[in-house]
Scaffold this motif. Structure first.
Motif, PDB file in Angstrom:
ATOM      1  N   ILE A  40      55.471  22.235  28.580  1.00  0.00           N
ATOM      2  CA  ILE A  40      54.678  23.286  29.225  1.00  0.00           C
ATOM      3  C   ILE A  40      55.072  23.423  30.683  1.00  0.00           C
ATOM      4  O   ILE A  40      55.288  22.431  31.383  1.00  0.00           O
ATOM      5  N   LYS A  41      55.145  24.655  31.126  1.00  0.00           N
ATOM      6  CA  LYS A  41      55.315  24.963  32.547  1.00  0.00           C
ATOM      7  C   LYS A  41      54.094  25.752  33.008  1.00  0.00           C
ATOM      8  O   LYS A  41      53.704  26.737  32.361  1.00  0.00           O
ATOM      9  N   PHE A  42      53.492  25.323  34.111  1.00  0.00           N
ATOM     10  CA  PHE A  42      52.336  26.004  34.695  1.00  0.00           C
ATOM     11  C   PHE A  42      52.794  26.695  35.977  1.00  0.00           C
ATOM     12  O   PHE A  42      53.378  26.048  36.865  1.00  0.00           O
ATOM     13  N   LYS A  43      52.531  27.989  36.072  1.00  0.00           N
ATOM     14  CA  LYS A  43      52.945  28.761  37.250  1.00  0.00           C
ATOM     15  C   LYS A  43      51.789  29.656  37.698  1.00  0.00           C
ATOM     16  O   LYS A  43      51.291  30.474  36.909  1.00  0.00           O
ATOM     17  N   TYR A  44      51.376  29.499  38.958  1.00  0.00           N
ATOM     18  CA  TYR A  44      50.281  30.314  39.497  1.00  0.00           C
ATOM     19  C   TYR A  44      50.635  30.792  40.898  1.00  0.00           C
ATOM     20  O   TYR A  44      51.187  30.033  41.705  1.00  0.00           O
ATOM     21  N   ALA A  45      50.296  32.046  41.176  1.00  0.00           N
ATOM     22  CA  ALA A  45      50.539  32.610  42.503  1.00  0.00           C
ATOM     23  C   ALA A  45      49.410  33.571  42.860  1.00  0.00           C
ATOM     24  O   ALA A  45      49.048  34.437  42.068  1.00  0.00           O
ATOM     25  N   GLU A  46      48.840  33.397  44.044  1.00  0.00           N
ATOM     26  CA  GLU A  46      47.845  34.353  44.527  1.00  0.00           C
ATOM     27  C   GLU A  46      48.556  35.635  44.933  1.00  0.00           C
ATOM     28  O   GLU A  46      49.658  35.610  45.504  1.00  0.00           O
ATOM     29  N   THR A  47      47.936  36.779  44.617  1.00  0.00           N
ATOM     30  CA  THR A  47      48.637  38.053  44.769  1.00  0.00           C
ATOM     31  C   THR A  47      47.997  39.002  45.787  1.00  0.00           C
ATOM     32  O   THR A  47      48.635  39.427  46.729  1.00  0.00           O
ATOM     33  N   PHE A  48      46.723  39.328  45.615  1.00  0.00           N
ATOM     34  CA  PHE A  48      46.088  40.331  46.462  1.00  0.00           C
ATOM     35  C   PHE A  48      44.723  39.858  46.927  1.00  0.00           C
ATOM     36  O   PHE A  48      43.946  39.308  46.143  1.00  0.00           O
ATOM     37  N   SER A  49      44.433  40.081  48.209  1.00  0.00           N
ATOM     38  CA  SER A  49      43.095  39.826  48.744  1.00  0.00           C
ATOM     39  C   SER A  49      42.627  41.066  49.499  1.00  0.00           C
ATOM     40  O   SER A  49      43.420  41.688  50.228  1.00  0.00           O
ATOM     41  N   PRO A 164      34.383  27.986  35.553  1.00  0.00           N
ATOM     42  CA  PRO A 164      34.410  27.141  36.755  1.00  0.00           C
ATOM     43  C   PRO A 164      35.800  27.181  37.391  1.00  0.00           C
ATOM     44  O   PRO A 164      36.757  27.702  36.813  1.00  0.00           O
ATOM     45  N   LEU A 165      35.912  26.579  38.557  1.00  0.00           N
ATOM     46  CA  LEU A 165      37.215  26.464  39.198  1.00  0.00           C
ATOM     47  C   LEU A 165      38.144  25.632  38.310  1.00  0.00           C
ATOM     48  O   LEU A 165      37.701  24.693  37.642  1.00  0.00           O
ATOM     49  N   PRO A 166      39.422  25.955  38.296  1.00  0.00           N
ATOM     50  CA  PRO A 166      40.375  25.161  37.503  1.00  0.00           C
ATOM     51  C   PRO A 166      40.509  23.762  38.087  1.00  0.00           C
ATOM     52  O   PRO A 166      40.279  23.542  39.281  1.00  0.00           O
ATOM     53  N   ARG A 167      40.908  22.833  37.246  1.00  0.00           N
ATOM     54  CA  ARG A 167      41.027  21.436  37.674  1.00  0.00           C
ATOM     55  C   ARG A 167      41.993  21.283  38.847  1.00  0.00           C
ATOM     56  O   ARG A 167      41.813  20.396  39.696  1.00  0.00           O
ATOM     57  N   ARG A 168      43.005  22.145  38.920  1.00  0.00           N
ATOM     58  CA  ARG A 168      43.979  22.050  40.014  1.00  0.00           C
ATOM     59  C   ARG A 168      43.372  22.410  41.368  1.00  0.00           C
ATOM     60  O   ARG A 168      43.984  22.174  42.407  1.00  0.00           O
ATOM     61  N   GLU A 169      42.137  22.986  41.361  1.00  0.00           N
ATOM     62  CA  GLU A 169      41.552  23.422  42.629  1.00  0.00           C
ATOM     63  C   GLU A 169      40.129  22.929  42.881  1.00  0.00           C
ATOM     64  O   GLU A 169      39.678  22.940  44.024  1.00  0.00           O
ATOM     65  N   TYR A 170      39.416  22.493  41.847  1.00  0.00           N
ATOM     66  CA  TYR A 170      37.979  22.262  42.039  1.00  0.00           C
ATOM     67  C   TYR A 170      37.678  21.145  43.034  1.00  0.00           C
ATOM     68  O   TYR A 170      36.616  21.140  43.671  1.00  0.00           O
ATOM     69  N   SER A 171      38.584  20.175  43.191  1.00  0.00           N
ATOM     70  CA  SER A 171      38.347  19.097  44.146  1.00  0.00           C
ATOM     71  C   SER A 171      38.972  19.386  45.514  1.00  0.00           C
ATOM     72  O   SER A 171      38.827  18.588  46.446  1.00  0.00           O
ATOM     73  N   LYS A 172      39.652  20.532  45.631  1.00  0.00           N
ATOM     74  CA  LYS A 172      40.377  20.835  46.871  1.00  0.00           C
ATOM     75  C   LYS A 172      39.809  22.032  47.628  1.00  0.00           C
ATOM     76  O   LYS A 172      40.059  22.179  48.817  1.00  0.00           O
ATOM     77  N   ARG A 173      39.048  22.891  46.920  1.00  0.00           N
ATOM     78  CA  ARG A 173      38.612  24.133  47.553  1.00  0.00           C
ATOM     79  C   ARG A 173      37.116  24.342  47.380  1.00  0.00           C
ATOM     80  O   ARG A 173      36.536  23.986  46.347  1.00  0.00           O
ATOM     81  N   ASP A 174      36.502  24.937  48.410  1.00  0.00           N
ATOM     82  CA  ASP A 174      35.101  25.321  48.326  1.00  0.00           C
ATOM     83  C   ASP A 174      34.873  26.724  48.892  1.00  0.00           C
ATOM     84  O   ASP A 174      33.755  27.091  49.229  1.00  0.00           O
ATOM     85  N   ASP A 175      35.966  27.501  48.989  1.00  0.00           N
ATOM     86  CA  ASP A 175      35.829  28.848  49.552  1.00  0.00           C
ATOM     87  C   ASP A 175      35.520  29.897  48.486  1.00  0.00           C
ATOM     88  O   ASP A 175      35.337  31.072  48.795  1.00  0.00           O
ATOM     89  N   TYR A 176      35.455  29.500  47.216  1.00  0.00           N
ATOM     90  CA  TYR A 176      34.966  30.375  46.148  1.00  0.00           C
ATOM     91  C   TYR A 176      34.333  29.495  45.086  1.00  0.00           C
ATOM     92  O   TYR A 176      34.563  28.278  45.037  1.00  0.00           O
ATOM     93  N   ASN A 177      33.498  30.076  44.224  1.00  0.00           N
ATOM     94  CA  ASN A 177      32.782  29.241  43.256  1.00  0.00           C
ATOM     95  C   ASN A 177      32.844  29.741  41.815  1.00  0.00           C
ATOM     96  O   ASN A 177      32.332  29.082  40.913  1.00  0.00           O
ATOM     97  N   ILE A 178      33.466  30.893  41.584  1.00  0.00           N
ATOM     98  CA  ILE A 178      33.621  31.419  40.226  1.00  0.00           C
ATOM     99  C   ILE A 178      35.053  31.905  40.044  1.00  0.00           C
ATOM    100  O   ILE A 178      35.595  32.597  40.914  1.00  0.00           O
ATOM    101  N   MET A 179      35.662  31.548  38.927  1.00  0.00           N
ATOM    102  CA  MET A 179      36.925  32.181  38.565  1.00  0.00           C
ATOM    103  C   MET A 179      36.660  33.107  37.383  1.00  0.00           C
ATOM    104  O   MET A 179      36.244  32.659  36.314  1.00  0.00           O
ATOM    105  N   VAL A 180      36.863  34.387  37.597  1.00  0.00           N
ATOM    106  CA  VAL A 180      36.764  35.355  36.507  1.00  0.00           C
ATOM    107  C   VAL A 180      38.138  35.397  35.857  1.00  0.00           C
ATOM    108  O   VAL A 180      39.083  35.955  36.409  1.00  0.00           O
ATOM    109  N   ARG A 181      38.230  34.789  34.678  1.00  0.00           N
ATOM    110  CA  ARG A 181      39.518  34.578  34.035  1.00  0.00           C
ATOM    111  C   ARG A 181      39.872  35.760  33.137  1.00  0.00           C
ATOM    112  O   ARG A 181      39.106  36.129  32.250  1.00  0.00           O
TER     113      ARG A 181
END
Length: 296
Positions: A40-49, A164-181
């Motif tokens: 498995i390869k996991f790839k994530y990139a933030e795109t637009f704010s 909930p926040l994904p495991r890759r972020e839930y212990s590192k970020r608190d600037d958002y609280n819901i991921m609409v997947r």
């Protein structure tokens, strides 16, 4: 003429029923294609704010070897347990996905480790499959209902749901609280792909949701020989009794409650740490005692 009309209506009804059964069989086959051994390869990139001052997080990249075990194969349900192989020598129980046909009860993530049980109507779920995703300790993560599509040589299922926040972020970020997947599960010529269009959202009671940033994600599952995952297959054979009992206790909790709220830690330990320490001889009562400690 009346008899002919009745015969015609019966023929149509039988034809529709046969087509529905054929479609359901295709759906189940597509779901079960996700079983096996995968690189498995996991790839994530933030795109637009919407906030031009927002600083996008670094792209996320990771890889893994994982075994997907067919745990349950019933007429209206398919359950697949994922097992992560670390450094070729260690197995970690990973996430689980249950697929239920025309299922009328789902769990919706609210926030703060809280899920509410929601009942859907028969019409809402006609011909659909619910994907229920569970965390490493078999606690809920997210669930949603949609129709499998088989057209133009493609086989896919897509849904948008709060999580909930994904495991890759839930212990590192608190600037958002819901991921609409935005989930798109699709079969490919190399295995299968979990494509995601996610919204990272700030949700507060009494306010409209605020979009922090959007994200594109790809979990790419490339099928390899089953022998490469032998260590995980053997591990599951040794530990399957324990986790069957854990699933049984969670099923009881879901049936007994309209809402499930979980504590993050008890005595400075997370739920999975308690469950991972159990052996196969642990009783249902022991497991339920642990789970009850985490229920608010």
């Amino acid at each position: 003429m009346k008899q002919l009309a009745i015969f015609t209506l019966l023929s149509i009804a039988f034809s529709l029923q046969a087509n529905a059964q054929s479609k359901k069989k295709k759906d189940k086959q597509a779901i079960k294609e996700m079983c096996g051994c995968y690189e498995i390869k996991f790839k994530y990139a933030e795109t637009f704010s919407p906030d031009i001052a927002y600083e996008k997080a670094y792209d996320y990249r990771a890889s893994a070897l994982e075994w997907a075990e067919l745990v349950e194969d019933k007429n209206d349900k398919v359950s697949i347990q994922h097992l992560l192989i670390v450094n070729d020598t260690m197995v970690v129980k990973h996430w689980r996905q249950d697929w239920e046909f025309e299922n009328k009860r789902v769990f919706n993530y609210e926030s703060k480790n809280t899920w509410s049980m929601t009942d859907l109507s028969k019409d809402q779920v006609k011909g659909q499959w619910t994907q229920k995703v569970y965390q490493v300790d078999d606690s809920p993560r997210y669930s949603g209902s949609a129709t499998w599509i088989h057209a133009d040589g493609k086989h896919y299922w897509e849904n948008k749901i709060d999580a909930p926040l994904p495991r890759r972020e839930y212990s590192k970020r608190d600037d958002y609280n819901i991921m609409v997947r935005g989930n798109n599960v699709q079969l490919t010529n190399y295995g299968w792909l979990h494509e995601q269009d996610n919204d990272k959202v700030i949700r507060e009671i009494g306010k409209e949701d605020e979009l922090l940033v959007q994200e594109k994600g790809y979990n790419i599952y490339k099928k390899v020989a089953d022998d490469e995952c032998k260590i995980a297959r053997d591990w599951w054979k040794e530990n399957t009794r324990l986790w069957k009992k854990v699933r049984q206790e969670w099923d009881t909790i879901f049936a007994e409650n309209s809402k499930v709220e979980l504590k993050n830690k008890v005595d400075d330990k997370r739920l999975y740490q308690y469950l991972f320490a159990l052996d196969n001889d642990a009783t249902n009562d022991e497991i339920r005692t642990i789970l009850n400690k985490f229920l608010n």
